[in-house]
Design an enzyme around this catalytic site. Structure first.
Site, PDB file in Angstrom:
ATOM      1  CG  ASP A   1     -15.130 -11.284   4.361  1.00 32.73           C
ATOM      2  OD1 ASP A   1     -16.302 -11.416   4.000  1.00 32.73           O
ATOM      3  OD2 ASP A   1     -14.631 -11.930   5.304  1.00 32.73           O
TER       4      ASP A   1
ATOM      5  CE  LYS B   1       0.868 -17.006  -2.931  1.00 34.34           C
ATOM      6  NZ  LYS B   1       0.879 -18.439  -2.685  1.00 34.34           N
ATOM      7  N   GLY B   2      -4.490 -12.856  -4.384  1.00 37.16           N
ATOM      8  CA  GLY B   2      -5.815 -12.915  -4.988  1.00 37.16           C
ATOM      9  C   GLY B   2      -6.103 -11.955  -6.119  1.00 37.16           C
TER      10      GLY B   2
ATOM     11  NE  ARG C   1      -3.911 -18.220  -5.145  1.00 37.16           N
ATOM     12  CZ  ARG C   1      -4.229 -17.337  -4.212  1.00 37.16           C
ATOM     13  NH1 ARG C   1      -5.025 -16.331  -4.509  1.00 37.16           N
ATOM     14  NH2 ARG C   1      -3.770 -17.468  -2.987  1.00 37.16           N
TER      15      ARG C   1
ATOM     16  CG  ASP D   1      -8.818 -10.758  -3.808  1.00 37.60           C
ATOM     17  OD1 ASP D   1      -8.842  -9.920  -2.874  1.00 37.60           O
ATOM     18  OD2 ASP D   1      -8.392 -11.916  -3.637  1.00 37.60           O
TER      19      ASP D   1
END
Length: 183
Positions: free
Chosen positions: A107, A47-48, A169, A104
């Site tokens: 990491d 979703k990010g 968000r 998005d």
């Protein structure tokens, strides 16, 4: 969560709304030059990345298509589980497209590495990766991006599509999340 606790959970703004807009405009120009006259498919990792993709595709001045994938590795916490689960896959045949994965944040790189390998196996004309945020010091797999808009230190961040437990968000900027204040 009450609004006071919601705001206390934000330690500080790391990247402003204006900085994000400026970098996205540059990225849109880059993609427009790079793929002029070529079939372009922007693939958002949900979703990010949905907000980033929305703004980026409007900054692209050439025809492009959009596709969506969904992968989970965080579930409801702030630490990656290390297990990547593809919960929604692309529907189109990507062998006729130059594919740009729009992410998005990178990491550890596990999620994106798995997605990139999956898409490479489908023989796109080319495959590139663009990310809003990059945390290279956290990388545990060999993964390079073609364009990183911002490199950030090892902080847990929220906003501009990034969440913690599905909250934050909607913030128009990137902020450091203060886990201790949320308790």
């Amino acid at each position: 969560m009450d609004s006071e606790k919601y705001s206390r959970s934000l330690a500080r703004v790391i990247i402003s709304e204006e900085e994000i807009k400026a970098k996205i405009a540059e990225a849109g120009q880059f993609l427009s030059r790079e793929y002029e006259g070529k079939p372009l498919l922007l693939v958002s990792i949900l979703k990010g990345a949905f907000i980033f993709l929305s703004d980026l595709c409007r900054a692209v001045t050439i025809p492009c298509e959009v596709g969506f994938m969904c992968a989970q590795s965080y579930y409801s916490g702030t630490i990656s589980s290390g297990i990547v689960n593809i919960t929604m896959d692309l529907q189109q045949d990507i062998s006729r497209y130059h594919v740009v994965i729009v992410e998005d944040i990178i990491d550890t790189g596990r999620t994106l590495n798995d997605i990139a390998n999956l898409l490479k196996a489908r023989n796109p004309l080319s495959l590139k990766i663009i990310t809003l945020l990059d945390k290279p010091e956290r990388r545990v797999v060999e993964l390079n991006t073609d364009l990183s808009l911002f490199t950030i230190p090892d902080l847990f961040v929220v906003g501009y599509g990034l969440d913690c437990g599905e909250l934050y968000r909607n913030l128009p900027y990137i902020a450091e999340y203060n886990e201790n204040a949320a308790e």
